[in-house]
Write an enzyme that holds these catalytic residues in place. Structure first.
Site, mmCIF file in Angstrom:
data_model
loop_
_atom_site.group_PDB
_atom_site.id
_atom_site.type_symbol
_atom_site.label_atom_id
_atom_site.label_comp_id
_atom_site.label_asym_id
_atom_site.label_seq_id
_atom_site.Cartn_x
_atom_site.Cartn_y
_atom_site.Cartn_z
ATOM 1 C CD GLU A 107 63.037 34.578 53.870
ATOM 2 O OE1 GLU A 107 62.160 35.300 53.599
ATOM 3 O OE2 GLU A 107 63.281 33.455 53.969
ATOM 4 C CE LYS A 138 57.758 33.098 59.294
ATOM 5 N NZ LYS A 138 58.655 32.546 57.883
ATOM 6 C CG ASP A 168 60.545 29.472 57.104
ATOM 7 O OD1 ASP A 168 59.348 30.022 57.192
ATOM 8 O OD2 ASP A 168 60.996 29.967 55.812
ATOM 9 C CD GLU A 227 56.729 28.828 52.182
ATOM 10 O OE1 GLU A 227 56.096 29.591 52.962
ATOM 11 O OE2 GLU A 227 57.739 28.839 51.680
HETATM 12 C C1 BDP Z 1 59.064 31.894 53.825
HETATM 13 C C2 BDP Z 1 58.690 31.887 52.571
HETATM 14 C C3 BDP Z 1 58.673 33.180 52.283
HETATM 15 C C4 BDP Z 1 58.228 34.269 53.088
HETATM 16 C C5 BDP Z 1 58.956 34.184 54.614
HETATM 17 C C6 BDP Z 1 58.649 34.957 55.582
HETATM 18 O O1 BDP Z 1 59.270 30.947 51.988
HETATM 19 O O2 BDP Z 1 58.188 33.450 50.949
HETATM 20 O O3 BDP Z 1 58.819 35.655 52.568
HETATM 21 O O4 BDP Z 1 58.831 32.757 55.065
HETATM 22 O O5 BDP Z 1 57.640 34.495 56.455
HETATM 23 O O6 BDP Z 1 58.847 30.531 54.614
HETATM 24 O O7 BDP Z 1 58.929 36.217 55.611
#
Ligand code: BDP
Length: 719
Positions: free
Chosen positions: A307, A376, A381, A409
Site C-alpha cells: 500500500e 493476517k 483484509d 474497521e
Molecule cells: C487495511 C487498512 C489500512 C491499513 C492496512 C494494513 O484499511 O488502514 O494500513 O490494512 O494492515 O485494512 O496495513
C-alpha cells in the site's frame, strides 16, 4: 422528599460497585457478596508475603491494594517478617526453595517462563495459599488469575491450578500516529501523548499495563505500521523509554514500527538499499541506540512494499533481504524482527488473494531465526469472515505469526456490538492439512504443529482516549478475548464470553446468559447483514464505513466490483482452477473440496466461486433467495439483540445500559441500511423478485449511493 432521596441514594449505592463509565474494564473488583467467599478473602487478604523483591512484586502489591479496597473495603495486610502469621505466599520457585527448601513440592519448571502454579501448601502444621511462578511475571499472571477467581466467585482454596501461555509473544499492535490520530481507531485519539512525554506520565499508561497484564499480553507495538521515521530519532526514543519503563514491571516489552526508508529520512543517506554498507551501519547504530534507552526493547515491526510503504523492492531486493537487515541489527540484543506479509503490489497482475504466497513462499527458509512473518488471518483484509490465509501451512521453515484486527474497521466500527472471539476461533480451528494432515492454524502459530519456537499472536488494538477505552462499551470484550486467545488459542468463545461478562457485569446468571447470547450471536449477525455467503470487500470507499457494493474507480483491487463480480449471470469471485486459482495455494485436500461449489462450506461460497443466481444451495433455495434470506436474518438478529438488551434495563447500571441501548439502535438501522442497499443493488443484476419470506428492502438505491461520510473516524492520514 426524604424518602425519595433515600431511594435515589440507595439506588446509586446498589450500583456503586459497578464500573458505570467502563474505565475499570474487567478489573472493577465489585464488593464480594457471597458470605463464605467474603470471609475467606478477608482472611487471605490479611497477610500477603513476598519471598523476594522485584518491581513486578510492587505492581502486584498495587493490584492487591486496589482489589482489597474494592472487594472488601479495606487495605490488605503485607508482612515481611513473621512468615507464620501470613496467609498468601508469592514468589518464584527459586525464591521459595531458597527460603524454605520447598523445591520438591512444586512441579512448575515445566510451565516455562510465564507459567504459574497456585494452590495450598502445608508447611510446619499450617496451610498457606501460594502463587508461584518461574519468574516474577508468572507470579503476576497467577495473582491476576486468582483475583479473577474471586471476582467470578469460582475460587476454591483447596484446589491447585497451573497454567502457562501457549504463544510466546502476545502482542497488541497500535496503529497510532505521532500526532495522536489513530488509523482505523474508533475510540478517540491515541493514548500515547507523545508531545507531553517524557515529562508527563498519564495514569492511563499504568491502567493500560494492568489490563494487558491481567490477560497475559506481553508485547505492544506503539506506532502505526504506516510508519513515521521520526519515532527512531533520539528525542522519540527518550519518550518511548518512559513507556517501556512503566510497562516493564507488568511483563510488557515495547516494539516500534520501523519505516524502511528511515536511513534516507532521518539518516541523511541517499539510499535505503538493504545491502548497502551505509544502510547496514545506520540500522546497527539506531538499534544500538534504542537498546541504550530500552535494554529489553522487543524489536521492530515492519510493513514494507505494501500500500505504498517503502521497502526492499525499490532496490530489487526481496522481503528476506529487507527483513534480515533489521534482524541482524537486533540479534546481538536478543531483539525480534516482525515483518508483515500483508503485501500486494501494483506490478503484479494477479488476484490480490495470491500476492502474499507468491512473494513469500519462494523465500521459505531464507529468513533469520529472529524473524517472524506476521500474517493476517485471511488473504484479503480483515473481512467480516475470511477463510484462513493460505500461507499458514505453506512455509515450513519460517516463523509465522498471526495478525487479527481487534479494532472493528470492517465489523461495524464503534457503533456495533460484534464479539470477535467466534471469528478468531473459527480461523484458529481451521484445518490447514499442512505440515501434517491434522494441522490447524492454531497448531501452526503456537508451534505444536509447525515446531517453531518463536510464536506470535498480534491484534490491531481498539484502544483510544475514550473514557471506556474502546468506544463501544461492549468492544472491551474484544480486547479481552484477544488476550485470552493469545494466551491459549484453544479456549472457546463461550468460555471467554462467560468470563468477560461475569467480570464486567457481575454474577447474576439470568442477566449473564442473555448478554452471553448477544455476544455469541453478534458475529454471525454482522456477517449476515454485511457480507454473507463469502461476499467480501463491499464496504464504503476509504473510510470503510457502511455498505458500498457499487464502489468502483481507481485501483481495481480497492473496488467492490472487483470482489463481487456481479453481472446478469451471477455473482462471486472464481478462485478455482478455471478462475484465478487462488485455491491452488491451499493444501490439495482443501483445494479439492473447496473447488466444488456443492462441497465447500457455504459461508465461503462466493469467496471462491462465481455462480448463477439460480444455483441451488443446500437448503434447496436459489442463490439469489439465500442471499436475501441471509441479509434479512442479519437484520432480525440485530433487532433481537436490541430486544434482549432492553429486557435488562432494571439489571444493568443506567449509564452503561443507556450507552449500549443507543448504540444498538444505531446498529439496527445500520443493519437495515446494509441489507436494503446491498439487496437493491444486487437486484439490478439478478433482476429477480425478493423471496417472499423477507421484509421487502426499502429505500432508494441512488440515495444510498449518494451518501458520504467526510467525518468518518479512523481514516488514514494523508500527509
Ligand atoms: C487495511 C487498512 C489500512 C491499513 C492496512 C494494513 O484499511 O488502514 O494500513 O490494512 O494492515 O485494512 O496495513
Amino acid at each position: 422528599m426524604k424518602n425519595l432521596l433515600i431511594i435515589v441514594f440507595s439506588f446509586c449505592l446498589s450500583f456503586s460497585g459497578f464500573a458505570k463509565d467502563g474505565y475499570e474494564l474487567w478489573l472493577d473488583y465489585r464488593p464480594i457478596e457471597n458470605a463464605s467467599l467474603k470471609s475467606e478473602a478477608d482472611r487471605l487478604f490479611s497477610g500477603f508475603y513476598f519471598f523476594g523483591e522485584s518491581p513486578t512484586y510492587e505492581a502486584i502489591r498495587k493490584e492487591l491494594e486496589i482489589s482489597g479496597q474494592k472487594f472488601l473495603g479495606k487495605d490488605p495486610g503485607f508482612s515481611s517478617e513473621r512468615l507464620s502469621q501470613t496467609q498468601v505466599w508469592m514468589g518464584t520457585q527459586e525464591e521459595l526453595s531458597q527460603v524454605l527448601g520447598l523445591d520438591q513440592q512444586m512441579q512448575i519448571r515445566a510451565l516455562g517462563e510465564d507459567g504459574y502454579w497456585r494452590g495450598p501448601i502445608d508447611f510446619q502444621g499450617k496451610t498457606y495459599y501460594a502463587i508461584i511462578g518461574n519468574r516474577p511475571v508468572g507470579v503476576l499472571y497467577g495473582v491476576f488469575d486468582w483475583l479473577k477467581s474471586i471476582q467470578t466467585e469460582t475460587f476454591d482454596p483447596k484446589l491447585e491450578k497451573s497454567d502457562s501461555p501457549k504463544v510466546k509473544l502476545r502482542m497488541l499492535n497500535h496503529w497510532d500516529n505521532l500526532d495522536r490520530t489513530v488509523e482505523r481507531g474508533y475510540a478517540g485519539f491515541s493514548i500515547w501523548d507523545w508531545h507531553k512525554l517524557p515529562g508527563y506520565i498519564d495514569p492511563r499508561y499504568i491502567d493500560y499495563a494492568r489490563a494487558n497484564a491481567s490477560l497475559g499480553i506481553n508485547a505492544v507495538s506503539l506506532t502505526n505500521v504506516n510508519a513515521n521515521a521520526r519515532i527512531l530519532t533520539t528525542d522519540f526514543m527518550k519518550k518511548a523509554k518512559v513507556l517501556a519503563d512503566i510497562f516493564r514491571p507488568y511483563g510488557i516489552r515495547v516494539f516500534l514500527t520501523a519505516r524502511f526508508s528511515a536511513p534516507i529520512e532521518i539518516g541523511k543517506l541517499k539510499t535505503a538499499d538493504p545491502l548497502d554498507p551505509g544502510v547496514i551501519d545506520f540500522w546497527k547504530k539506531k538499534t544500538d541506540e534504542m537498546y541504550s534507552f530500552i535494554p529489553d526493547f522487543g524489536g521492530f515491526l515492519v510493513k514494507a512494499n505494501s500500500e505504498g510503504q517503502p521497502g526492499p523492492h525499490e532496490y530489487q531486493r526481496n522481503h528476506a533481504e529487507g527483513a534480515n537487515l533489521l534482524a541482524d541489527a537486533l540479534a546481538p540484543h536478543g531483539g525480534i524482527l516482525i515483518w508483515r506479509a500483508f503485501v500486494y503490489s501494483h506490478e503484479l497482475d494477479e488476484d490480490r488473494h495470491k500476492h502474499a504466497n507468491l512473494e513469500f513462499e519462494p523465500l521459505d527458509g531464507k529468513f533469520r531465526d529472529n524473524v517472524i512473518i506476521q500474517v493476517k488471518n485471511g488473504a484479503i483484509d480483515f473481512m467480516p469472515r475470511e477463510p484462513f490465509h493460505p500461507l499458514f501451512g505453506a512455509m515450513k521453515n519460517t516463523n509465522l505469526g498471526i495478525e487479527f484486527q481487534i479494532t472493528q474497521e470492517y465489523l461495524g466500527q464503534a457503533t456495533q456490538l460484534v464479539f470477535l472471539a467466534p471469528m478468531w476461533e473459527e480461523v484458529l480451528r481451521s484445518k490447514t492439512y499442512r505440515p501434517n494432515p491434522s494441522s490447524t492454524v492454531a497448531g501452526i502459530i503456537d508451534g505444536s504443529d509447525s515446531g517453531q519456537k518463536l510464536t506470535l499472536m498480534a491484534g490491531v488494538s481498539n484502544i483510544g482516549t475514550d473514557r471506556n477505552w474502546t468506544g463501544h462499551p461492549m468492544a472491551q470484550s474484544n480486547w479481552y478475548a484477544f488476550g485470552r486467545q493469545a494466551w491459549n488459542p484453544d479456549l472457546t468463545s463461550e468460555e471467554i464470553a462467560a468470563e468477560w461478562v461475569k467480570m464486567t457485569f457481575g454474577q447474576n446468571p439470568g442477566v449473564n446468559s442473555k448478554i452471553n447470547e448477544m455476544l455469541l450471536s453478534s458475529h454471525e449477525a454482522a456477517v449476515n447483514y454485511m457480507m454473507p455467503l463469502g461476499l467480501h470487500h463491499i464496504m464504503g470507499w476509504d473510510h470503510h464505513y457502511g455498505p458500498g457494493p457499487w464502489v468502483t474507480g481507481g485501483r481495481p483491487d480497492w473496488t467492490a466490483l472487483y470482489y463481487h463480480q456481479a453481472d446478469s449471470l451471477g455473482i462471486g469471485f472464481d478462485r478455482t482452477a478455471s478462475g484465478s486459482n487462488a485455491l491452488g495455494q491451499y493444501a490439495p485436500e482443501l483445494a479439492k473440496e473447496w473447488s466444488d461449489p456443492k462441497l465447500i462450506p457455504e459461508q465461503y461460497l462466493l469467496w471462491f466461486h462465481h455462480l448463477p443466481w439460480d444455483f441451488e444451495l443446500k437448503s434447496g433455495r436459489t442463490l439469489w433467495d439465500e442471499i436475501g434470506l441471509h441479509y434479512d436474518a442479519g437484520v432480525k438478529s440485530a433487532r433481537k439483540m436490541q430486544e434482549t438488551w432492553s429486557s435488562l434495563e432494571s439489571e444493568i447500571d443506567p449509564q452503561r445500559f443507556d450507552h449500549v441501548r443507543q448504540l444498538l439502535a444505531i446498529q439496527v438501522s445500520e443493519a437495515e441500511w446494509w441489507r436494503n442497499s446491498c439487496l437493491l443493488y444486487f437486484q439490478t443484476f439478478a433482476k429477480r423478485p425478493f423471496p417472499k419470506e423477507i421484509e421487502k428492502p426499502e429505500g432508494d438505491l441512488e440515495y444510498f449511493k449518494s451518501l458520504s461520510f467526510p467525518t468518518a473516524p479512523g481514516i488514514r492520514p494523508r500527509w
